[in-house]
Design a protein around this motif. Sequence first.
Motif, mmCIF file in Angstrom:
data_model
loop_
_atom_site.group_PDB
_atom_site.id
_atom_site.type_symbol
_atom_site.label_atom_id
_atom_site.label_comp_id
_atom_site.label_asym_id
_atom_site.label_seq_id
_atom_site.Cartn_x
_atom_site.Cartn_y
_atom_site.Cartn_z
ATOM 1 N N ARG A 19 31.285 37.874 28.560
ATOM 2 C CA ARG A 19 32.974 37.631 28.465
ATOM 3 C C ARG A 19 33.394 39.199 28.455
ATOM 4 N N ALA A 20 34.208 39.534 29.518
ATOM 5 C CA ALA A 20 34.342 41.067 29.510
ATOM 6 C C ALA A 20 35.854 41.182 28.567
ATOM 7 N N LYS A 21 35.536 42.008 27.162
ATOM 8 C CA LYS A 21 36.697 42.470 27.016
ATOM 9 C C LYS A 21 38.165 43.413 27.097
ATOM 10 N N PHE A 22 38.537 42.744 26.679
ATOM 11 C CA PHE A 22 39.435 44.043 26.926
ATOM 12 C C PHE A 22 39.987 44.857 26.009
ATOM 13 N N LYS A 23 40.502 46.046 26.548
ATOM 14 C CA LYS A 23 40.841 47.110 25.321
ATOM 15 C C LYS A 23 41.642 47.721 25.900
#
Length: 454
Positions: A433-437
Motif C-alpha cells: 500500500r502506498a504511504k501518504f506523506k
Amino acid sequence: MAAVKRLKRVAAAQPGFMAFKSSAGSDDFNSGQRKRVNKNKKKNWNKHSDIQDVEEFLDDVRLQERTTGGLISEKPDDSLFFVDIGEQRKYVQPEVQEGKKGKKSKSRPLRIDLILQHDSLVPPPKDVLAHQQPNAKKLRRIAENAEKLAAMGVLPRRQKRLLNRRPAVTSKAKTAANNFPDRPYYDLWGGDAKETADPYYLEQTGKKRVKRPEKLNSKPSVLPAVEVIAPGGSYNPDFFSHQALLLEAHEVEVKREKAELRIERQLAVNREDTATEETVFQEQVEGLVEEEEDEEDEEEEDVSIRGGLQQEKKTEKERRRERADKIKSQQKQAARAFTDKKQQLFQLRSIQATLKRREQQTRERVAQRKANQEAEKSMPRRLGRLKFQAQDLEVQLSDEIPGSLRTLKPEGSVLKDRFKSMQKRNMIEPRERAKFKRRHKVKYVEKRAFKEIT
C-alpha cells in the motif's frame, strides 16, 4: 632548308661517299679518337648508341612473320622445299561471266582489291577488353554455388520469396448473395476472419496482423483461478479435517515466531559488551602513560629484523647439494606418476563402477532438476522488488464454529483474495500500500466568523 640537310645526311651515310668540305667529314677524320659522352643521362642513350643491327634483326623477324607466319628457322623442311618432277600441263577451262553479253572474260579480282587485301600471316591481336567482365570471378563463384544448391534441391532466397509471394492457383469462391438461404452460418463471436487479400500486399501496407508469440498463449502458472478451500474451513466441518486445518495454521504461526526471534537475537546486545566505569576510564587514560617495556621490545624487534636481513652466502658445495636434491625429488615424482599409471590398469573394475555411479548420480540430478522445474510452475516467481507473502489462513477455533449458516460470521475479503490469487499466479507483481506523506505541515487558521462567536 631542312630537306637539304636531311639529303646531305643520307648521302653521307652511303658507302663510298666522300664529302667535298672538311666540315662534312669531320666526324670521319676524328673517328679514330674516342668521343667523350656522358652515359649517365637518358637523353644520350639513343643519341650515342648504335642500334642499327638490332633494328635490322627485328625488321627481318617481322618480315618472316608476315610472309611465312613465323620464323623460317623454326619451319619444317617440307614446307620450305619441294621435289621437282617436271612440268605437268593441266587443261583449265576458263570461266565465263554471265554479266557480259556474248563476251568471254576471266574472273580475276581487281587490282584495287588485291592492294586492299590483307596479305600478312600474323594473326590480329586479341582484344582483351572485349572479353573482360567486371566481377567475373565473383559471378562465376556464385553461379557454381547456385548449381550445387540446385543439384541438392535447395532454392535460393530470392526464388523462395518469389514463390511465397505468388498466390496459390485456386479458383476464387464467389461471394454468395445476402438473400441466399443455403449460405454457411457466420459466427460473429468465432475466430478471426480469413484474409482473402494477397499476403505480400498486406505485409507491405502494414495491414497484416503481427504473429502472436507462442509464449503469450501459455499461462504463467498452472494453478487454478479459484482454489477450493480445505474441508476444515466449512461452517460445519468434520472434526479431523478441522484439526488438520488448525495444525497447518499453527505451523504457519510457529514459523513466523521463529523468524521474529531470530531477528531479535541478531539485534540483541551482549551484556559483556556494555560499557562500565572502569572501561570508560581505561579508554580515557589510553596513550597517556608511556611504558619503558614497550620501548625495549621495539629495540629487540629492530635487532632481530636487521639480523634476519643479513643472510650468509651459500657455498658451491651447498648449491650442488641442493641441485642434486632437486633432481632426485623430480625423479621420485616421475617414478611415482609412472607407477600410478601402471596401477590404474589393475583398477579398471573400480573405475567402471565409479563411472556407473557418476552416471547414476547425473541421471538423478537431471530428474530432480525436472521435478524442481515442474514444482516451480506452481510457485510464485519474483516479479518485482517485493516477495510474495501468502494470505493468512481463514480458520475458526473450535468454540467459534457456528451451528448454522445464519449465525456464521464473515471472514476475509473477496477483493483481497482475488488480488492475492493474481499475485500467486504470476499475473501481477507483489505490491504494498502506498504511504501518504504530507509535504507541508497542516496549518490551522481560525476564521473571523468563528472568532466573533467565541
